[in-house]
Design a protein around this motif. Structure first.
Motif, PDB file in Angstrom:
ATOM      1  N   GLU A 151       0.856  -1.177   0.000  1.00 60.61           N
ATOM      2  CA  GLU A 151       0.000   0.000   0.000  1.00 60.61           C
ATOM      3  C   GLU A 151       0.900   1.237   0.000  1.00 60.61           C
ATOM      4  O   GLU A 151       1.785   1.382   0.848  1.00 60.61           O
ATOM      5  N   LYS A 167      -3.910  -0.381  13.985  1.00 61.31           N
ATOM      6  CA  LYS A 167      -4.795   0.641  13.426  1.00 61.31           C
ATOM      7  C   LYS A 167      -6.204   0.163  13.723  1.00 61.31           C
ATOM      8  O   LYS A 167      -6.648  -0.848  13.173  1.00 61.31           O
ATOM      9  N   ARG A 206      -2.178   3.317  17.135  1.00 57.75           N
ATOM     10  CA  ARG A 206      -2.197   4.526  16.301  1.00 57.75           C
ATOM     11  C   ARG A 206      -3.362   5.459  16.651  1.00 57.75           C
ATOM     12  O   ARG A 206      -4.466   5.001  16.966  1.00 57.75           O
ATOM     13  N   ASP A 242      -2.640  14.387   7.214  1.00 55.22           N
ATOM     14  CA  ASP A 242      -2.108  13.157   6.626  1.00 55.22           C
ATOM     15  C   ASP A 242      -0.855  13.361   5.786  1.00 55.22           C
ATOM     16  O   ASP A 242      -0.934  13.370   4.556  1.00 55.22           O
ATOM     17  N   GLU A 288       3.944   9.107  -0.610  1.00 50.64           N
ATOM     18  CA  GLU A 288       2.552   9.064  -1.047  1.00 50.64           C
ATOM     19  C   GLU A 288       2.064  10.428  -1.524  1.00 50.64           C
ATOM     20  O   GLU A 288       1.346  10.520  -2.510  1.00 50.64           O
TER      21      GLU A 288
HETATM   22  C1  BDP Z   1      -3.351   7.288   4.349  1.00 50.05           C
HETATM   23  C2  BDP Z   1      -3.096   6.325   3.242  1.00 50.05           C
HETATM   24  C3  BDP Z   1      -3.692   4.981   3.497  1.00 50.05           C
HETATM   25  C4  BDP Z   1      -3.253   4.481   4.863  1.00 50.05           C
HETATM   26  C5  BDP Z   1      -3.609   5.499   5.910  1.00 50.05           C
HETATM   27  C6  BDP Z   1      -3.076   5.121   7.270  1.00 50.05           C
HETATM   28  O1  BDP Z   1      -3.629   6.857   2.046  1.00 50.05           O
HETATM   29  O2  BDP Z   1      -3.266   4.127   2.476  1.00 50.05           O
HETATM   30  O3  BDP Z   1      -3.836   3.257   5.156  1.00 50.05           O
HETATM   31  O4  BDP Z   1      -3.042   6.738   5.587  1.00 50.05           O
HETATM   32  O5  BDP Z   1      -2.045   5.686   7.643  1.00 50.05           O
HETATM   33  O6  BDP Z   1      -2.498   8.365   4.170  1.00 50.05           O
HETATM   34  O7  BDP Z   1      -3.650   4.291   7.962  1.00 50.05           O
END
Ligand code: BDP
Length: 661
Positions: free
Chosen positions: A130, A248, A285, A325, A353
């Motif tokens: 991912e 998470k 988290r 983010d 990302e």
């Molecule tokens: C976002 C990402 C996603 C992640 C999420 C995370 O796009 O793919 O799963 O954070 O950190 O930025 O859980």
């Protein structure tokens, strides 16, 4: 103090690397065949390259991971608090040698600022990653065992002091805990152990139900608690030094304790209790947000502050550096400093990302460093994020820092050769955040490409400016989340997906209208500024004192608003995009000039990507400015280059992901 090893080593002449073909697979390290098996053998073999005679000695007076290096006759003596510490000392010598800065005499003493320095791999069990832009997973792809590659990975991490790794995605599959996958984890742990690395796993909170067949995964259900205790025992039978879990939960659709009316603390504590007898930790988290809330940036604080004091002592709350983010620039998340009774650790994103994937050269040490040195003022001036997380501010015995890895099966590991510097600088700053981004850039460049001063001076400046350039051509002045829905690569500030979660749409964040632009998070808006300590709270709250580079994060301001720079907002916005673009153009010409210092293969690879970065910067500038112009209804200032594209054309772009991934 006992002498463990004494080795007289002769200078080993490395086969000179042909300047025409280097695929980057050695990273910043000397090419080396490794047959050594124990930590001490590795240390001794590594220092051979330096041509010095090296004594290794354990010294229990030193911190566990601390080392001291002193000259001893023509050679040196390394003392360390553990074998791992001796290995770090050995890599210090190798780094100096490879960077061409070998000291005549040594008097060095080092120990890391954080206890746990961890990579988070967002690797799926099917081998995909991912947000990975450097090929598939080195751990899971094809279900293959890759001990040699894992060894090189362990070596690279040890060389910068990284001592832990989470092997799977935070969006975790319950299957990672089945017998087959745990066997693979055991195998990886065995390869990484001599390099001082522990393995950790991300877990899915529903594992007891999905994998164990229980009726639910409620953390207060005794059967669920027992299931976790048994699972943890099974793990430690296989991996006696297993590090713990990363979780998470109740975030972006992942299951969690709230599904059963329980709190994050109740969920984390159940796991912590299972891990405690074995010394394992839970990294829980705080990346939580709910689409019905008016301001996503406030939610982690709102949800976690009331829980401060309720967590077990082997729980660490893992918080992203910024409240939204991993954007090119965010203020720090206000939980840093504010959460006093619970150890809090930072999560940084090494994989790019939101920074142009592995196509853009964006050196992140300036971002990490800006964040770590940000003053939270929680206990008065000097309460930096670094001190709020390294255990020194509140005396927590446990301290940690994590970076989301950018590593995959690509020959050069990270996709872009310069992306290796982000892995490298994460490790170096986790070891010592007082190192400057410039020092780190220079030592990385010297080890990776060339020691020559002309090269180092120019290339390091290019790296140092690259992060601000990226902020400028993507999201200047505190703008954030303008990226495209589908891929997070290019701009899509206009994005409107019918029925979509509002907090996944750029307009939720930029709020552009004919009056102006920006998210009012001040006391007249969402009130997020109140989550910061004074004097930051007032500084951010007041449109006149809020720094220009975060203005649109905290305020909705008119197009003609006078900025601290004296320009109007619209003018400065246009000039920021333009300047970012010019910076990339300059990176392209700098790199051309540096050709004589770099092997042809890597030079061409980087040049090709810089060209993509340049055209992407135009895409960002045109996309954002043309779109915002539909609200501002003002022309570009005369010194800003006209748009190359038409807005309607840009709105039609659908990215071919295979090109970028
Ligand atoms: C976002 C990402 C996603 C992640 C999420 C995370 O796009 O793919 O799963 O954070 O950190 O930025 O859980």
């Amino acid at each position: 103090m006992k002498i463990v090893h004494r080795l007289l080593l002769v200078l080993t002449l490395l086969a000179p690397v042909a300047l025409s073909a280097d695929n980057g697979s050695n990273l910043w390290l000397p090419a080396a065949e490794q047959t050594a098996e124990t930590t001490l053998e590795i240390a001794a073999t590594e220092v051979a390259v330096t041509g010095r005679s090296v004594d290794f000695a354990l010294n229990e007076q030193l911190p566990e991971e601390g080392f001291v290096i002193r000259s001893k006759g023509a050679g040196v003596r390394i003392e360390g608090g553990s074998e791992r510490a001796l290995l770090y000392g050995a890599y210090r010598l190798v780094r100096d040698w490879k960077a061409g800065r070998t000291a005549a005499t040594y008097a060095v003493s080092e120990s890391p600022k954080y206890d746990l320095r961890i990579l988070n791999h967002w690797d799926n069990l099917n081998g995909t990653i991912e947000r990975g832009y450097a090929g598939h997973s080195i751990f899971w792809e094809g279900g293959l065992s890759r001990p040699e590659l894992w060894r090189q990975y362990g070596r690279a991490n040890a060389s910068v002091g990284i001592n832990g790794t989470v092997l799977n995605n935070v969006n975790a599959s319950p299957q990672v805990l089945d017998a087959e996958h745990l066997k693979r984890v055991q195998e990886i742990a065995a390869v990484l152990r001599p390099y001082g690395m522990r393995v950790y796993l991300s877990i899915n909170f529903s594992s007891p139900a999905v994998l164990g067949g229980l009726e639910n995964s409620d953390p207060l259900n005794r059967k669920v608690q027992r299931w976790w205790r048994e699972k943890v025992k099974e793990i430690y039978r296989l991996i006696p030094d297993f590090g713990g879990f990363l979780v998470k939960a109740n975030s972006e659709g992942q299951p969690g304790p709230q599904d059963f009316g329980r709190t994050h603390a109740e969920g984390a504590n159940m796991l912590a209790d299972a891990l405690k007898p074995f010394g394992g930790v839970v990294m829980w988290r705080a990346f939580v947000y709910n689409p019905t809330e008016p301001d996503r940036a406030k939610q982690a604080y709102d949800e976690f502050m009331p829980l401060d004091g309720q967590f077990r002592d082997n729980v660490i709350v893992q918080v992203k550096n910024g409240p939204v983010d991993f954007q090119p620039r965010e203020p720090f998340t206000p939980l840093f400093g504010a959460m006093r009774k619970t150890p809090v650790m930072a999560e940084l994103q090494i994989t790019q990302e939101y920074l142009g994937f592995s196509n853009h050269l964006v050196y992140q040490a300036p971002l990490y460093s800006e964040f770590l040195h940000a003053d939270t003022y929680a206990e008065g001036a000097g309460s930096t994020v670094a001190r709020a997380t390294d255990g020194s501010l509140y005396g927590h015995p446990l301290s940690a820092i994590a970076g989301v890895a950018n590593v995959g099966l690509d020959a050069n590991w990270c996709g872009h050769h310069f992306a290796q510097a982000n892995w490298y600088c994460f490790g170096r700053l986790a070891w010592d955040y007082e190192l400057t981004p410039e020092e780190i850039a220079r030592e990385w460049l010297a080890q990776t490409f060339s020691h020559e001063e002309e090269f180092l001076a120019e290339a390091s400046q290019m790296m140092l400016r690259s992060r601000e350039a990226c902020v400028e051509y993507m999201m200047p002045l505190g703008l954030h989340h303008l990226f495209a829905w589908g891929h997070h690569y290019g701009p899509e500030p206009w994005c409107a997906v019918p029925g979509a979660r509002p907090d996944w749409l750029p307009s939720y964040y930029h709020k552009a209208d004919t009056e102006g632009i920006g998210f009012d998070r001040s006391s007249t808006g969402s009130g997020a500024t109140a989550q910061y300590s004074e004097p930051l709270r007032s500084l951010y709250d007041n449109v006149a004192t809020c720094p220009d580079n975060l203005l649109l994060w905290f305020h909705h301001v008119g197009w003609d608003h006078r900025m601290q720079s004296g320009q109007t907002l619209w003018e400065q916005l246009c000039r920021s995009y333009e300047h970012g673009l010019l910076e990339v153009a300059e990176m392209c010409t700098t790199w051309e000039r540096l050709k004589p210092y770099v092997d042809a293969e890597r030079h061409a690879h980087v040049a090709e990507r810089l060209a993509i970065q340049f055209s992407d910067a135009i895409w960002w500038k045109d996309g954002c400015l043309l779109y915002f112009q539909t609200f501002s209804r003002r022309p570009f200032p005369a010194d800003v280059s006209p748009a190359v594209h038409r807005l309607e054309e840009l709105k039609k772009i659908r990215l071919n992901m295979t090109h970028h991934n």
